[in-house]
Design an enzyme around this catalytic site. Structure first.
Site, PDB file in Angstrom:
ATOM      1  N   ASP A 101       0.850  -1.188   0.000  1.00 29.20           N
ATOM      2  CA  ASP A 101       0.000   0.000   0.000  1.00 29.20           C
ATOM      3  C   ASP A 101       0.895   1.251   0.000  1.00 29.20           C
ATOM      4  OD1 ASP A 101      -2.983   0.948   0.514  1.00 29.20           O
ATOM      5  OD2 ASP A 101      -1.782   2.011   1.997  1.00 29.20           O
ATOM      6  N   HIS A 307      -7.077  -6.531  -0.797  1.00 28.47           N
ATOM      7  CA  HIS A 307      -6.017  -5.537  -0.667  1.00 28.47           C
ATOM      8  C   HIS A 307      -4.987  -5.868   0.408  1.00 28.47           C
ATOM      9  CE1 HIS A 307      -4.053  -1.679  -0.820  1.00 28.47           C
ATOM     10  NE2 HIS A 307      -4.349  -1.422   0.442  1.00 28.47           N
TER      11      HIS A 307
END
Length: 329
Positions: A101, A307
């Site tokens: 991320d 994610h």
């Protein structure tokens, strides 16, 4: 091998809290939003067992690390500088970086700008993105009713007020919503209604979070969620959100490096249910990444994974990272 230990390292004028385990070649694990060094709990032990010195900092603004107040203390140059300073504090000449991320965004730039210190890298979720033709926030989607979540984060105090009201709800909603299970549920609801949900869009009225807590994803225990909620209840969200408030400033600061490629060996891993992979243009960025990262060894897509790559698929990610590290020798 011992157990993971915590200590403070002075780096780039601030204190960074690190969790570390093992001995051997240094591997630095850089987390994203809204996480902490805790997001690497599975990989730290696996790397240590495989003969590496695993170090996961709480990135600037997070956890037990320092949280400068000023927004402009969170630029990409500060974040790369923190990693260089971390190596100096550990008395290490080089390291392999692993990022996820926002941590992946920092790792791409660290490896690009300082290949003398960062000899290889693995990134999860976020592909390498060339510099945009205009200020990034000017290109983000918005409508009369909704705006891209990174635009929602721009006004100081707004997202903080929503997220800090109930950190447990905030973390639970984000970790479920971005997971493979959460994305599958959202897609199913969109298909049933005939209106696919916009990726990462926040309604202009009512904020981002759901009114009640969603279920826990299968890979996250109640005790693990409590650790996250406790971290953010103590540290708040201002520092983490300040990363987003420097997106345009980073675009200005990195103009001098436009066209510089990532020259170190690299591995990219993502889930095929990751919202970042679904962003407009992401598929093309992944397909063309080797042009800008010439030593990209592999692109690995994990079916059904969302994610939170290293937490949703801890064993697969650890195996891939360790195999990549062994291939460097």
């Amino acid at each position: 091998m011992g157990k993971p230990a915590e200590r403070i390292i002075k780096s780039n004028g601030i204190n960074l809290n690190i969790v570390e385990q093992g001995e051997g070649p240094l591997v630095v694990l850089c987390h994203g939003f809204p996480e902490s060094s805790y997001s690497w709990r599975h990989q730290i032990e696996a790397l240590a067992a495989a003969g590496f010195h695993a170090v996961a900092p709480d990135m600037r603004g997070y956890g037990k690390s320092d949280k400068p107040e000023a927004i402009d203390q969170y630029t990409i140059l500060h974040l790369v500088g923190d990693l260089v300073g971390l190596l100096d504090g550990l008395e290490a000449s080089t390291a392999v970086l692993v990022g996820h991320d926002w941590g992946a965004g920092v790792v791409w730039q660290a490896a690009r700008l300082r290949p003398d210190r960062f000899r290889a890298m693995v990134n999860l979720s976020v592909p390498y993105r060339p510099r945009s033709p205009a200020r990034p926030t000017s290109l983000m989607p918005q409508t009369a009713d909704a705006q891209f979540y990174q635009l929602y984060f721009q006004e100081p105090g707004v997202a903080e007020a929503e997220f800090e009201k109930d950190p447990r709800l905030t973390l639970g909603a984000m970790l479920y919503g971005g997971s493979g299970e959460g994305v599958a549920a959202i897609r199913a609801m969109g298909a049933a209604s005939g209106r696919p949900a916009g990726v990462g869009m926040v309604p202009r009225s009512g904020g981002w979070l759901p009114p009640s807590a969603p279920p826990l994803p299968s890979w996250l225990s109640d005790a693990e969620l409590e650790v996250y909620a406790g971290e953010f209840a103590r540290s708040g969200f201002r520092g983490p959100l300040n990363y987003y408030r420097n997106i345009d400033r980073n675009w200005e600061l990195t103009a001098a490096f436009d066209g510089v490629k990532v020259t170190v060996p690299a591995l990219y891993i993502a889930g095929d249910h990751d919202m970042v992979v679904a962003f407009p243009g992401a598929a093309e960025q992944i397909a063309n990444m080797k042009q800008l990262v010439p030593q990209l060894r592999d692109v690995q897509m994990l079916p059904g994974c969302g994610h939170w790559t290293q937490q949703e698929r801890p064993a697969e990610v650890s195996r891939a990272v360790i195999a990549f590290l062994h291939s460097l020798d």
